[in-house]
Scaffold this motif. Structure first.
Motif, PDB file in Angstrom:
ATOM      1  N   GLY A 110      29.152   8.378  49.555  1.00  0.00           N
ATOM      2  CA  GLY A 110      29.106   8.765  50.957  1.00  0.00           C
ATOM      3  C   GLY A 110      29.668   7.678  51.850  1.00  0.00           C
ATOM      4  O   GLY A 110      30.188   6.668  51.376  1.00  0.00           O
ATOM      5  N   LEU A 111      29.581   7.893  53.158  1.00  0.00           N
ATOM      6  CA  LEU A 111      30.106   6.932  54.127  1.00  0.00           C
ATOM      7  C   LEU A 111      28.998   5.988  54.577  1.00  0.00           C
ATOM      8  O   LEU A 111      27.872   6.421  54.854  1.00  0.00           O
ATOM      9  CB  LEU A 111      30.669   7.655  55.348  1.00  0.00           C
ATOM     10  N   LEU A 151      37.284  13.686  57.559  1.00  0.00           N
ATOM     11  CA  LEU A 151      36.197  14.639  57.389  1.00  0.00           C
ATOM     12  C   LEU A 151      36.328  15.755  58.417  1.00  0.00           C
ATOM     13  O   LEU A 151      36.623  15.501  59.593  1.00  0.00           O
ATOM     14  CB  LEU A 151      34.850  13.932  57.577  1.00  0.00           C
ATOM     15  N   LEU A 165      29.888  16.356  52.359  1.00  0.00           N
ATOM     16  CA  LEU A 165      29.022  15.299  52.859  1.00  0.00           C
ATOM     17  C   LEU A 165      28.080  15.855  53.921  1.00  0.00           C
ATOM     18  O   LEU A 165      28.494  16.571  54.829  1.00  0.00           O
ATOM     19  CB  LEU A 165      29.860  14.178  53.463  1.00  0.00           C
ATOM     20  N   ARG A 212      30.287  16.841  44.896  1.00  0.00           N
ATOM     21  CA  ARG A 212      31.656  17.276  44.562  1.00  0.00           C
ATOM     22  C   ARG A 212      31.578  18.660  43.964  1.00  0.00           C
ATOM     23  O   ARG A 212      30.903  18.883  42.947  1.00  0.00           O
ATOM     24  CB  ARG A 212      32.333  16.316  43.596  1.00  0.00           C
ATOM     25  N   LYS A 263      24.996  16.115  42.343  1.00  0.00           N
ATOM     26  CA  LYS A 263      26.134  15.226  42.562  1.00  0.00           C
ATOM     27  C   LYS A 263      27.442  15.964  42.261  1.00  0.00           C
ATOM     28  O   LYS A 263      28.450  15.779  42.934  1.00  0.00           O
ATOM     29  CB  LYS A 263      26.013  13.990  41.677  1.00  0.00           C
ATOM     30  N   GLN A 319      35.446  17.052  52.842  1.00  0.00           N
ATOM     31  CA  GLN A 319      36.461  16.008  52.720  1.00  0.00           C
ATOM     32  C   GLN A 319      37.441  16.373  51.624  1.00  0.00           C
ATOM     33  O   GLN A 319      37.048  16.639  50.485  1.00  0.00           O
ATOM     34  CB  GLN A 319      35.814  14.652  52.403  1.00  0.00           C
ATOM     35  N   PHE A 326      37.082  12.086  63.034  1.00  0.00           N
ATOM     36  CA  PHE A 326      37.479  11.041  62.102  1.00  0.00           C
ATOM     37  C   PHE A 326      39.001  10.912  62.028  1.00  0.00           C
ATOM     38  O   PHE A 326      39.728  11.902  62.142  1.00  0.00           O
ATOM     39  CB  PHE A 326      36.966  11.346  60.697  1.00  0.00           C
ATOM     40  N   PHE A 356      34.932  17.538  48.397  1.00  0.00           N
ATOM     41  CA  PHE A 356      33.759  16.662  48.434  1.00  0.00           C
ATOM     42  C   PHE A 356      33.005  17.009  49.706  1.00  0.00           C
ATOM     43  O   PHE A 356      33.581  17.025  50.791  1.00  0.00           O
ATOM     44  CB  PHE A 356      34.228  15.204  48.435  1.00  0.00           C
ATOM     45  N   TYR A 408      24.435   9.198  60.063  1.00  0.00           N
ATOM     46  CA  TYR A 408      24.204   8.566  58.773  1.00  0.00           C
ATOM     47  C   TYR A 408      24.453   9.597  57.686  1.00  0.00           C
ATOM     48  O   TYR A 408      24.040  10.744  57.811  1.00  0.00           O
ATOM     49  CB  TYR A 408      22.781   8.005  58.697  1.00  0.00           C
ATOM     50  N   PHE A 409      25.111   9.145  56.609  1.00  0.00           N
ATOM     51  CA  PHE A 409      25.614  10.069  55.607  1.00  0.00           C
ATOM     52  C   PHE A 409      24.862   9.990  54.283  1.00  0.00           C
ATOM     53  O   PHE A 409      24.373   8.921  53.882  1.00  0.00           O
ATOM     54  CB  PHE A 409      27.102   9.793  55.348  1.00  0.00           C
ATOM     55  N   GLY A 410      24.824  11.132  53.606  1.00  0.00           N
ATOM     56  CA  GLY A 410      24.324  11.189  52.245  1.00  0.00           C
ATOM     57  C   GLY A 410      25.402  10.805  51.251  1.00  0.00           C
ATOM     58  O   GLY A 410      26.542  10.533  51.634  1.00  0.00           O
ATOM     59  N   PRO A 411      25.079  10.812  49.946  1.00  0.00           N
ATOM     60  CA  PRO A 411      26.020  10.367  48.912  1.00  0.00           C
ATOM     61  C   PRO A 411      27.075  11.387  48.539  1.00  0.00           C
ATOM     62  O   PRO A 411      28.030  11.065  47.841  1.00  0.00           O
ATOM     63  CB  PRO A 411      25.116  10.065  47.718  1.00  0.00           C
ATOM     64  N   GLY A 412      26.923  12.638  48.973  1.00  0.00           N
ATOM     65  CA  GLY A 412      27.947  13.645  48.732  1.00  0.00           C
ATOM     66  C   GLY A 412      27.734  14.482  47.486  1.00  0.00           C
ATOM     67  O   GLY A 412      27.037  14.087  46.550  1.00  0.00           O
ATOM     68  N   TYR A 434      30.001  18.237  56.398  1.00  0.00           N
ATOM     69  CA  TYR A 434      31.430  17.959  56.472  1.00  0.00           C
ATOM     70  C   TYR A 434      32.076  18.271  55.128  1.00  0.00           C
ATOM     71  O   TYR A 434      31.471  18.119  54.076  1.00  0.00           O
ATOM     72  CB  TYR A 434      31.696  16.481  56.780  1.00  0.00           C
TER      73      TYR A 434
END
Lengths: 110, 113
Positions: free
Chosen positions: A43-44, B43, B90, B109, B9, B37, A100, B88, B103-107, B35
């Motif tokens: 993630g970001l 994004l 997010l 795929r 994940k 990506q 972005f 991907f 603030y973002f999560g790990p995503g 979002y």
């Protein structure tokens, strides 16, 4: 409509060298400005942000950015890069909505 | 630890199948976002929610649906109407929508079989 331009798609820098990543925005008023970093498949993570006040902003991991109103820019800098800085970097602007740039991929060579 | 979790994940979708991506936050944030990506692109906003039981379309909502029944949770369903779902995804959250930091999560795929 607000927009963000990151003119460099890919930058390669030697470890220990200085770094500057460019970001320009288009918006009628000064937006809130952000830099995020993304490692592959992750993630970001927020590096730093500018809302108001001092135009030189310090962030995490030794990064800083300078807001220049006259140039509509918010460039990211680091005096000495480390191999762990290799990642994709995103500039973003916000006035109601977060927009972005397309990102700059940073490669570090030994 | 406060943060945003996304699961799974990796997710595989067959033709004509709906799949749901999970997003949970324990930051007590009111606003949540999804979002998409794609390589070489920034994004793009799919949906956002400012409060429980309310959500709004973003720039690329077609083929997606969301719900916000709890403050902590904002699941995204990728429907069979989304013809190019490989990307991907997010999830993000902020105290409220506007100029606040997201603030973002790990995503997650998503891949198509």
């Amino acid at each position: 409509a607000q927009s963000v331009t990151q003119p460099d798609i890919h930058i390669t820098v030697s470890e220990g060298a200085s770094l500057e990543l460019r970001c320009n925005y288009s918006y009628g008023a000064t937006p809130y400005l952000f830099w995020y970093v993304q490692s592959p498949g992750q993630g970001l993570q927020l590096l730093l942000k500018y809302f108001s006040g001092d135009t030189l902003v310090q962030g995490i991991k030794g990064f800083e950015a300078e807001f220049k109103r006259s140039q509509s820019s918010f460039n990211l800098r680091k005096p000495s890069v480390h191999w762990s800085d290799a990642a994709e970097y995103f500039c973003a602007v916000s006035r109601e909505k977060l927009t972005f740039g397309t990102g700059t991929r940073l490669t570090i060579i030994p | 630890d406060g943060g945003i979790t996304q699961s799974p994940k990796y997710l595989f979708r067959k033709e004509g199948q709906n799949v749901t991506l999970s997003c949970e936050q324990n930051l007590n944030h009111d606003a949540m976002y999804w979002y998409r990506q794609d390589p070489g692109q920034g994004l793009r906003l799919i949906y956002y929610s400012q409060i429980v039981n309310d959500f709004q379309k973003g720039d690329i909502a077609e083929g997606y649906s969301v719900s916000r029944e709890k403050k902590e949770s904002f699941p995204l369903t990728v429907t069979s109407a989304q013809k190019n779902p490989t990307a991907f995804y997010l999830c993000a959250s902020s105290t409220h929508r506007g100029q606040e930091t997201q603030y973002f999560g790990p995503g997650t795929r998503l891949l198509v079989l």
